[in-house]
Design a protein around this motif. Structure first.
Motif, PDB file in Angstrom:
ATOM      1  N   UNK A 262      35.580  35.916  52.781  1.00 53.37           N
ATOM      2  CA  UNK A 262      36.262  34.816  53.478  1.00 53.37           C
ATOM      3  C   UNK A 262      37.620  35.204  54.020  1.00 53.37           C
ATOM      4  N   UNK A 263      37.727  36.427  54.565  1.00 54.21           N
ATOM      5  CA  UNK A 263      39.018  36.932  55.039  1.00 54.21           C
ATOM      6  C   UNK A 263      39.125  36.826  56.565  1.00 54.21           C
ATOM      7  N   UNK A 264      40.353  36.510  57.051  1.00 48.19           N
ATOM      8  CA  UNK A 264      40.604  36.524  58.500  1.00 48.19           C
ATOM      9  C   UNK A 264      40.617  37.963  58.998  1.00 48.19           C
ATOM     10  N   UNK A 265      41.255  38.834  58.190  1.00 51.86           N
ATOM     11  CA  UNK A 265      41.195  40.268  58.504  1.00 51.86           C
ATOM     12  C   UNK A 265      41.049  41.045  57.201  1.00 51.86           C
ATOM     13  N   UNK A 266      40.266  42.120  57.265  1.00 47.99           N
ATOM     14  CA  UNK A 266      40.018  42.922  56.067  1.00 47.99           C
ATOM     15  C   UNK A 266      40.846  44.203  56.156  1.00 47.99           C
ATOM     16  N   UNK A 267      41.489  44.537  55.021  1.00 49.16           N
ATOM     17  CA  UNK A 267      42.350  45.726  54.946  1.00 49.16           C
ATOM     18  C   UNK A 267      41.719  46.766  54.014  1.00 49.16           C
ATOM     19  N   UNK A 268      42.302  47.972  54.008  1.00 50.17           N
ATOM     20  CA  UNK A 268      41.788  49.040  53.155  1.00 50.17           C
ATOM     21  C   UNK A 268      41.820  48.636  51.670  1.00 50.17           C
ATOM     22  N   UNK A 269      42.808  47.820  51.301  1.00 46.58           N
ATOM     23  CA  UNK A 269      42.928  47.419  49.889  1.00 46.58           C
ATOM     24  C   UNK A 269      41.941  46.311  49.499  1.00 46.58           C
ATOM     25  N   UNK A 270      41.115  45.858  50.464  1.00 43.34           N
ATOM     26  CA  UNK A 270      40.073  44.856  50.151  1.00 43.34           C
ATOM     27  C   UNK A 270      38.698  45.505  49.916  1.00 43.34           C
ATOM     28  N   UNK A 271      38.593  46.793  50.196  1.00 45.88           N
ATOM     29  CA  UNK A 271      37.271  47.443  50.209  1.00 45.88           C
ATOM     30  C   UNK A 271      36.573  47.478  48.854  1.00 45.88           C
ATOM     31  N   UNK A 272      37.368  47.570  47.761  1.00 38.59           N
ATOM     32  CA  UNK A 272      36.757  47.773  46.440  1.00 38.59           C
ATOM     33  C   UNK A 272      36.470  46.481  45.678  1.00 38.59           C
ATOM     34  N   UNK A 273      36.848  45.357  46.268  1.00 36.70           N
ATOM     35  CA  UNK A 273      36.680  44.076  45.565  1.00 36.70           C
ATOM     36  C   UNK A 273      35.209  43.668  45.551  1.00 36.70           C
ATOM     37  N   UNK A 274      34.669  43.291  44.386  1.00 45.89           N
ATOM     38  CA  UNK A 274      33.292  42.780  44.373  1.00 45.89           C
ATOM     39  C   UNK A 274      33.205  41.519  45.236  1.00 45.89           C
ATOM     40  N   UNK A 275      32.095  41.363  45.952  1.00 43.35           N
ATOM     41  CA  UNK A 275      31.979  40.188  46.836  1.00 43.35           C
ATOM     42  C   UNK A 275      31.769  38.916  46.032  1.00 43.35           C
ATOM     43  N   UNK A 276      31.445  39.088  44.769  1.00 45.01           N
ATOM     44  CA  UNK A 276      31.212  37.905  43.922  1.00 45.01           C
ATOM     45  C   UNK A 276      31.551  38.262  42.478  1.00 45.01           C
ATOM     46  N   UNK A 277      32.083  37.295  41.758  1.00 50.13           N
ATOM     47  CA  UNK A 277      32.383  37.503  40.330  1.00 50.13           C
ATOM     48  C   UNK A 277      31.268  36.850  39.513  1.00 50.13           C
ATOM     49  N   UNK A 278      30.803  37.552  38.479  1.00 50.89           N
ATOM     50  CA  UNK A 278      29.836  36.912  37.567  1.00 50.89           C
ATOM     51  C   UNK A 278      30.367  37.020  36.138  1.00 50.89           C
ATOM     52  N   UNK A 279      30.037  36.041  35.290  1.00 50.01           N
ATOM     53  CA  UNK A 279      30.509  36.127  33.910  1.00 50.01           C
ATOM     54  C   UNK A 279      29.888  37.344  33.220  1.00 50.01           C
ATOM     55  N   UNK A 280      30.671  37.948  32.333  1.00 55.31           N
ATOM     56  CA  UNK A 280      30.158  39.118  31.618  1.00 55.31           C
ATOM     57  C   UNK A 280      29.024  38.715  30.695  1.00 55.31           C
ATOM     58  N   UNK A 281      27.987  39.553  30.718  1.00 49.68           N
ATOM     59  CA  UNK A 281      26.811  39.276  29.891  1.00 49.68           C
ATOM     60  C   UNK A 281      26.774  40.313  28.777  1.00 49.68           C
ATOM     61  N   UNK A 282      26.541  39.850  27.551  1.00 44.15           N
ATOM     62  CA  UNK A 282      26.481  40.792  26.417  1.00 44.15           C
ATOM     63  C   UNK A 282      25.060  41.339  26.296  1.00 44.15           C
ATOM     64  N   UNK A 283      24.929  42.670  26.362  1.00 41.33           N
ATOM     65  CA  UNK A 283      23.609  43.309  26.250  1.00 41.33           C
ATOM     66  C   UNK A 283      23.638  44.270  25.064  1.00 41.33           C
ATOM     67  N   UNK A 284      22.982  43.856  23.973  1.00 45.61           N
ATOM     68  CA  UNK A 284      22.923  44.716  22.771  1.00 45.61           C
ATOM     69  C   UNK A 284      22.218  46.039  23.119  1.00 45.61           C
ATOM     70  N   UNK A 285      22.500  47.078  22.333  1.00 45.45           N
ATOM     71  CA  UNK A 285      21.974  48.408  22.652  1.00 45.45           C
ATOM     72  C   UNK A 285      20.448  48.426  22.774  1.00 45.45           C
ATOM     73  N   UNK A 286      19.746  47.824  21.812  1.00 45.17           N
ATOM     74  CA  UNK A 286      18.277  47.843  21.856  1.00 45.17           C
ATOM     75  C   UNK A 286      17.737  47.114  23.089  1.00 45.17           C
ATOM     76  N   UNK A 287      18.432  46.043  23.482  1.00 41.88           N
ATOM     77  CA  UNK A 287      18.032  45.333  24.709  1.00 41.88           C
ATOM     78  C   UNK A 287      18.277  46.217  25.931  1.00 41.88           C
ATOM     79  N   UNK A 288      19.391  46.952  25.894  1.00 41.40           N
ATOM     80  CA  UNK A 288      19.710  47.892  26.973  1.00 41.40           C
ATOM     81  C   UNK A 288      18.640  48.958  27.102  1.00 41.40           C
ATOM     82  N   UNK A 289      18.192  49.479  25.951  1.00 42.93           N
ATOM     83  CA  UNK A 289      17.115  50.486  25.942  1.00 42.93           C
ATOM     84  C   UNK A 289      15.856  49.908  26.579  1.00 42.93           C
TER      85      UNK A 289
END
Length: 594
Positions: free
Chosen positions: A294-321
């Protein structure tokens, strides 16, 4: 740190089984003494490599000593990384590190002696002796360097000067890591905090645009103050590479860097050409990102920003496996069984503990199982790290199982392919199976950013490197202004008209330590492209795709990297792998551009 457990408080089932190498320090010490007594005999071969029998005897004896020394080295380092404050293992590591340098000096005669023999004589010896045939590639690889090996006195002179010739890199390192300071900025909560190279990346990804801008301007402002010094150190470094390549009778520094691994120069130049032909995809990404943020102009310092924020999800090791196993399902039962046995048999050191080395890696030796160090923190990024490091480990597992000792290690050009293939299969699986639109958008952005930073950005770096080397090779000097202009023009070309190329970024070239390792960065892009080609073939269910991929994993260092990849169906001398990566980039853009 207060919540961090001590090493002994972590359950054994979460720790790697290093005791499979040595049950006790006493066993280690015994082997260490044996190696010291045996290894000295390597020197007895010096001056005697006059026929096939002598060469074969040396190679067999060297393997016996090296394999034992490798076990000692790996055990001491793994134990030290478990708890870096443990002085017992610190001293063990220090002892073996010092000894390994001594051991290397015992074998320094081998390559010069092979090179002193007539090529046709060596070839006839290989044909005469069956036992020597398996070493044909190893010996031929040494022989092909003959035109670039200097006289004994010249080699000694260059070796003695190497420390001085490394000065530009050492100066850049100490200047940017020790002497430069960036002052304080206000963080998102209004607190004054010290800006460092370490925390800059979290500021530049942060939600607050004013904080991003302040961090960006402050960091690059400090580099700008030292641009003339940093330009002089970079020019000195490039001149050193150019000098070294001339002395060794290469046509240029690029050839000196690629030819030892038989990588055609066209692989490098073609990668840059293909990316230049597809820059409209990156321009489109910038345009979409500007819209989504939602920017009028995009700068070099905007390039790394995620386009959307999501809440952190906890993933236990066995679930990750389990997530990774589902994602890697297309690789078939055999691969999954190796993965599961790695998890169950103690390959992995899972959780952080007090004193444990940070980050993650995969390691091991010819006679040990693979070992994976993680600092698993129940986040999605940790699941990706698990897939990545196990990719390395299963690559090593196959290589060691299928190849003799001398061919069990793979080159840097191939090193990141297996790990990135796993990551590629994982992100594909996550995107395909995500029902929540917000999470899906977040995942798509993750993969887009990976391609932007690993392929587009690294090839922009590669293009800059080629320009700087070729300019200085012609005897044309480069000043800070020249470097700034070249960097600015590349950013304009790569990122397009939608973005404001802030003047601060012109000096970014001065911040990149990889420019002090000659023609290194392009391998990030080629490795990613090869992995993309493999994962696409596997997911598309192409005939024999999995078998060909496993053939790559089993090849180790038994041939040159281009041949190993080509035999597995990925030809890096063509446009196809990088074009396949860009095709995927465009597919992802279509997914979020609606």
């Amino acid at each position: 740190m207060s919540d961090l457990k001590k090493r002994e408080e972590i359950e054994d089932k979460f720790k790697w089984k290093v005791d499979k190498i040595y049950k006790s320090i006493e066993d280690w010490e015994k082997d260490f003494e044996d190696v010291k007594n045996e290894a000295v005999k390597l020197k007895d071969f010096s001056g005697k490599l006059v026929n096939g029998e002598a060469i074969l005897d040396y190679l067999k004896f060297n393997e016996k000593v090296s394999r034992k020394a490798e076990n000692l080295f790996i055990y001491a380092h793994l134990k030290c990384d478990e708890d870096t404050s443990n002085t017992t293992y610190q001293s063990l590591m220090s002892k073996v590190d010092i000894y390994m340098a001594e051991l290397a000096s015992y074998t320094a005669f081998f390559v010069p002696e092979i090179l002193s023999l007539d090529d046709s004589f060596i070839k006839s010896e290989i044909n005469r002796l069956d036992g020597l045939k398996q070493f044909e590639f190893l010996i031929e690889d040494i022989l092909k360097e003959k035109p670039h090996i200097l006289s004994k006195e010249m080699e000694e002179l260059l070796a003695a000067a190497s420390d001085c010739l490394d000065a530009p890199s050492a100066i850049h390192n100490i200047l940017t890591n020790a002497d430069m300071t960036f002052g304080k900025i206000e963080d998102e909560d209004g607190n004054e905090v010290e800006l460092t190279e370490g925390n800059y990346s979290s500021f530049i990804r942060g939600k607050n645009r004013e904080v991003r801008k302040a961090a960006f301007e402050r960091l690059f402002g400090e580099y700008d103050k030292l641009k003339n010094t940093l330009a002089t150190s970079l020019s000195a470094s490039i001149k050193t590479f150019n000098f070294s390549s001339r002395v060794r009778k290469y046509n240029n520094a690029l050839e000196a860097s690629l030819k030892p691994n038989n990588i055609p120069l066209e692989v490098y130049k073609n990668a840059i050409k293909v990316i230049n032909n597809n820059l409209d995809s990156l321009h489109r990404y910038v345009k979409i990102k500007k819209k989504l943020l939602g920017l009028d102009e995009i700068h070099m310092y905007d390039l790394y920003v995620p386009v959307i924020e999501i809440p952190k999800e906890r993933i236990e090791f066995n679930d990750g496996v389990n997530i990774v196993l589902k994602a890697l399902n297309p690789l078939g039962t055999e691969y999954l069984d190796i993965f599961k046995s790695g998890v169950n048999d103690g390959w992995i050191d899972i959780y952080e503990n007090k004193g444990k080395r940070g980050g993650a890696y995969s390691w091991g030796g010819y006679d040990t199982m693979p070992y994976v160090l993680l600092n698993y923190n129940n986040e999605l990024g940790d699941v990706s790290t698990l897939a990545h490091e196990m990719g390395h480990s299963i690559h090593s597992y196959y290589s060691r199982k299928e190849q003799p000792y001398y061919y069990a290690n793979y080159t840097l050009f191939c090193a990141e392919v297996a790990s990135t293939t796993n990551e590629s299969l994982l992100i594909h699986y996550l995107i395909e199976n995500e029902k929540d639109e917000k999470k899906k958008l977040y995942l798509i952005n993750q993969e887009l950013e990976q391609i932007r930073t690993t392929v587009f950005r690294q090839l922009m770096f590669a293009e800059f490197e080629l320009y700087t080397h070729e300019t200085l090779e012609k005897g044309i000097p480069l000043t800070a202004e020249d470097y700034n202009k070249a960097w600015h023009d590349l950013n304009v070309k790569y990122f397009g008209n939608e973005i404001v190329i802030d003047k601060e970024v012109d000096v970014e070239w001065s911040r990149i330590p990889h420019f002090y390792s000659d023609f290194y960065v392009y391998q990030y892009a080629t490795g990613y492209a090869a992995a993309s080609a493999f994962s696409k073939a596997i997911l598309d269910g192409k005939e024999n795709a999995v078998e060909k991929y496993k053939g790559f994993l089993k090849s180790g260092g038994s041939d040159y990297p281009i041949n190993i990849l080509r035999n597995a169906g990925v030809d890096m001398t063509t446009d196809a792998p990088i074009e396949a990566t860009i095709k995927r980039f465009n597919e992802l853009l279509d997914m979020i551009d609606n």
